[in-house]
Scaffold this motif. Structure first.
Motif, PDB file in Angstrom:
ATOM      1  N   ASP A  44       0.858  -1.173   0.000  1.00 26.77           N
ATOM      2  CA  ASP A  44       0.000   0.000   0.000  1.00 26.77           C
ATOM      3  C   ASP A  44       0.897   1.227   0.000  1.00 26.77           C
ATOM      4  O   ASP A  44       1.503   1.569   1.015  1.00 26.77           O
ATOM      5  CB  ASP A  44      -0.907  -0.043   1.238  1.00 26.77           C
ATOM      6  CG  ASP A  44      -1.897   1.099   1.291  1.00 26.77           C
ATOM      7  OD1 ASP A  44      -2.260   1.621   0.223  1.00 26.77           O
ATOM      8  OD2 ASP A  44      -2.316   1.461   2.409  1.00 26.77           O
ATOM      9  N   ALA A  47       0.747   5.140   2.286  1.00 25.90           N
ATOM     10  CA  ALA A  47      -0.269   4.554   3.171  1.00 25.90           C
ATOM     11  C   ALA A  47      -0.916   5.570   4.102  1.00 25.90           C
ATOM     12  O   ALA A  47      -1.996   5.316   4.640  1.00 25.90           O
ATOM     13  CB  ALA A  47       0.360   3.438   4.000  1.00 25.90           C
ATOM     14  N   GLY A  50      -3.119   4.842   7.351  1.00 26.27           N
ATOM     15  CA  GLY A  50      -3.577   3.457   7.281  1.00 26.27           C
ATOM     16  C   GLY A  50      -5.015   3.242   6.877  1.00 26.27           C
ATOM     17  O   GLY A  50      -5.523   2.124   7.023  1.00 26.27           O
ATOM     18  N   GLY A  53      -5.179   0.554   4.190  1.00 30.78           N
ATOM     19  CA  GLY A  53      -4.544  -0.644   4.734  1.00 30.78           C
ATOM     20  C   GLY A  53      -5.422  -1.369   5.731  1.00 30.78           C
ATOM     21  O   GLY A  53      -5.462  -2.603   5.765  1.00 30.78           O
ATOM     22  N   ALA A  57      -6.436  -5.225   5.313  1.00 33.92           N
ATOM     23  CA  ALA A  57      -6.088  -6.199   6.356  1.00 33.92           C
ATOM     24  C   ALA A  57      -7.334  -6.894   6.890  1.00 33.92           C
ATOM     25  O   ALA A  57      -7.308  -8.097   7.193  1.00 33.92           O
ATOM     26  CB  ALA A  57      -5.337  -5.502   7.490  1.00 33.92           C
ATOM     27  N   VAL A  63      -0.537  -6.923   4.582  1.00 37.23           N
ATOM     28  CA  VAL A  63      -0.364  -5.548   4.115  1.00 37.23           C
ATOM     29  C   VAL A  63       1.012  -5.005   4.496  1.00 37.23           C
ATOM     30  O   VAL A  63       1.430  -5.092   5.656  1.00 37.23           O
ATOM     31  CB  VAL A  63      -1.456  -4.632   4.694  1.00 37.23           C
ATOM     32  CG1 VAL A  63      -1.291  -3.201   4.183  1.00 37.23           C
ATOM     33  CG2 VAL A  63      -2.846  -5.160   4.349  1.00 37.23           C
ATOM     34  N   GLU A  65       2.801  -1.419   4.515  1.00 39.11           N
ATOM     35  CA  GLU A  65       2.464  -0.004   4.427  1.00 39.11           C
ATOM     36  C   GLU A  65       3.725   0.818   4.137  1.00 39.11           C
ATOM     37  O   GLU A  65       4.657   0.850   4.944  1.00 39.11           O
ATOM     38  CB  GLU A  65       1.829   0.466   5.738  1.00 39.11           C
ATOM     39  CG  GLU A  65       0.525  -0.240   6.091  1.00 39.11           C
ATOM     40  CD  GLU A  65      -0.646   0.254   5.272  1.00 39.11           C
ATOM     41  OE1 GLU A  65      -0.646   0.042   4.043  1.00 39.11           O
ATOM     42  OE2 GLU A  65      -1.573   0.844   5.860  1.00 39.11           O
ATOM     43  N   LEU A  80      -2.925   0.315  12.866  1.00 41.29           N
ATOM     44  CA  LEU A  80      -2.790  -0.963  12.157  1.00 41.29           C
ATOM     45  C   LEU A  80      -1.488  -1.613  12.595  1.00 41.29           C
ATOM     46  O   LEU A  80      -0.464  -1.537  11.925  1.00 41.29           O
ATOM     47  CB  LEU A  80      -2.819  -0.729  10.639  1.00 41.29           C
ATOM     48  CG  LEU A  80      -2.814  -1.962   9.734  1.00 41.29           C
ATOM     49  CD1 LEU A  80      -3.963  -2.910  10.069  1.00 41.29           C
ATOM     50  CD2 LEU A  80      -2.879  -1.555   8.277  1.00 41.29           C
ATOM     51  N   ALA A  83       0.437  -4.770  10.529  1.00 39.73           N
ATOM     52  CA  ALA A  83       1.027  -4.557   9.204  1.00 39.73           C
ATOM     53  C   ALA A  83       2.505  -4.227   9.358  1.00 39.73           C
ATOM     54  O   ALA A  83       2.954  -3.766  10.411  1.00 39.73           O
ATOM     55  CB  ALA A  83       0.305  -3.430   8.471  1.00 39.73           C
ATOM     56  N   TRP A  85       5.278  -1.718   8.476  1.00 39.75           N
ATOM     57  CA  TRP A  85       5.391  -0.319   8.074  1.00 39.75           C
ATOM     58  C   TRP A  85       6.830  -0.017   7.658  1.00 39.75           C
ATOM     59  O   TRP A  85       7.771  -0.358   8.377  1.00 39.75           O
ATOM     60  CB  TRP A  85       4.971   0.606   9.207  1.00 39.75           C
ATOM     61  CG  TRP A  85       3.485   0.632   9.419  1.00 39.75           C
ATOM     62  CD1 TRP A  85       2.733  -0.265  10.121  1.00 39.75           C
ATOM     63  CD2 TRP A  85       2.582   1.602   8.910  1.00 39.75           C
ATOM     64  NE1 TRP A  85       1.401   0.078  10.085  1.00 39.75           N
ATOM     65  CE2 TRP A  85       1.279   1.239   9.342  1.00 39.75           C
ATOM     66  CE3 TRP A  85       2.724   2.755   8.124  1.00 39.75           C
ATOM     67  CZ2 TRP A  85       0.144   1.971   9.018  1.00 39.75           C
ATOM     68  CZ3 TRP A  85       1.591   3.496   7.809  1.00 39.75           C
ATOM     69  CH2 TRP A  85       0.325   3.111   8.246  1.00 39.75           C
ATOM     70  N   THR A 104      -1.269  -0.966  -4.230  1.00 38.90           N
ATOM     71  CA  THR A 104      -2.381  -0.026  -4.138  1.00 38.90           C
ATOM     72  C   THR A 104      -1.867   1.380  -3.844  1.00 38.90           C
ATOM     73  O   THR A 104      -0.886   1.558  -3.128  1.00 38.90           O
ATOM     74  CB  THR A 104      -3.386  -0.434  -3.044  1.00 38.90           C
ATOM     75  OG1 THR A 104      -2.710  -0.510  -1.780  1.00 38.90           O
ATOM     76  CG2 THR A 104      -4.034  -1.766  -3.365  1.00 38.90           C
TER      77      THR A 104
END
Length: 249
Positions: A44, A47, A50, A53, A57, A63, A65, A80, A83, A85, A104
C-alpha cells in the motif's frame, strides 16, 4: 519521490486530521479484492495513517504499508499494528523484485511522479500482479457541496481539484508495463457535522493555502467562516470511490 516532491507534499501538520475523512466504499474494496484473484501480499503505497490498509487487512491480506512521512506513519502504526510499516516512498519502496501480488495507491498516486511510480510498481509486482489507484471524490453536483465549492472559488477563483480528479486512464494507456484496464466507482453517503467537515479539510494539502503560514491560516479561516454561515450543521455528503485498476504485462 524527489526531495522537492517530499517537501511539497509534506503532511506532517495534516496527519492528525485524517480520521475525519471518510474511508473508501466497502463494496468497491470487496470487488477489487475479488478482482485481485487471490492476491495475498499487498504493498500500500503512500499509506498515510492506514485508512486503506485497515480495509485490506480486514479482508485477510498481508499488508505492507509504505509511507515516507513520520507523523502519518506514527499514527498509522497505532491504528494498524499487524502490518509491516516501511519508511519509503512510491518510487523507491525498498521492496524486493517480484515480491508482492498487488500494489495499491490510496489517494497517493497523484502526488508522485506517476511514470516512475509505475516503473517501481512493475519491479516489485509478481508476474501478472495487480495495481489499483483510487480516490474518494466529493460529488460537486450535490447542492450542498456545490455551495461549499463556490465559497472556495469566491476566495480562490482558480481553485481546482488537481491531478486527483483527472481520468487516470491515459496514464495507464501510455504505459507499456500494464494493461487490461478495469475501472469501477461507487457512490456512498457520509454524514458528518459541519465542524468535523472543516477538520477534514485541515487534512488537505494543496497549492492554494498553506496552513503552516499566517496568510494560509487567515485565508482558510475566511473560507470556514463563510461555510459556517451558509452550510447546515449536519452534512450528508455524497462521495464517489473511483478506482483505476490494471494488470502487469
Amino acid at each position: 519521490m524527489s526531495e522537492l516532491i517530499q517537501k511539497e507534499w509534506d503532511y506532517t501538520k495534516h496527519a492528525q486530521f485524517y480520521s475525519y475523512r471518510p474511508n473508501y466504499a466497502g463494496d468497491a474494496i470487496d470487488v477489487l479484492v475479488a478482482w485481485s484473484k487471490g492476491a495475498k501480499r499487498v504493498a500500500d503505497i503512500g499509506a498515510g495513517t492506514g485508512n486503506l490498509g485497515i480495509m485490506l487487512a480486514a479482508r485477510g491480506l498481508d499488508v505492507i504499508e509504505i509511507e515516507p512521512n513520520d507523523a502519518m506513519r506514527e499514527i498509522g502504526q497505532e491504528r494498524l499494528k499487524n502490518a509491516k510499516w516501511i519508511k519509503a516512498n512510491g518510487v523507491q519502496t525498498t521492496l524486493s523484485d517480484k515480491s508482492v501480488d498487488w500494489v495499491t495507491f490510496g489517494s497517493s498516486f497523484n502526488v508522485l511522479d506517476r511514470e516512475l511510480a509505475l516503473k517501481e510498481a512493475y519491479r516489485i509486482l509478481k508476474d501478472g500482479g495487480k495495481l489499483s489507484a483510487m480516490w474518494n471524490h466529493r460529488d460537486l453536483n450535490d447542492p450542498i457541496q456545490n455551495v461549499a465549492q463556490e465559497i472556495i472559488k469566491d476566495f480562490i477563483p482558480s481553485y481546482h481539484g488537481g491531478a486527483r480528479r483527472e481520468d487516470q486512464r491515459p496514464i495507464f494507456e501510455s504505459s507499456e508495463l500494464f494493461g487490461d484496464i478495469f475501472y469501477i466507482e461507487q457512490d456512498f453517503i457520509f454524514t458528518q457535522s459541519l465542524e468535523n467537515y472543516i477538520l477534514a479539510w485541515k487534512s488537505v494539502k494543496n497549492n492554494f493555502w498553506d496552513l503552516n503560514t499566517e496568510a494560509g491560516k487567515k485565508l482558510f479561516e475566511s473560507i470556514c467562516e463563510k461555510w459556517r454561515s451558509k452550510l447546515p450543521q449536519t452534512l450528508n455528503i455524497r462521495y464517489t470511490t473511483r478506482a483505476w485498476n490494471v494488470t502487469k504485462k
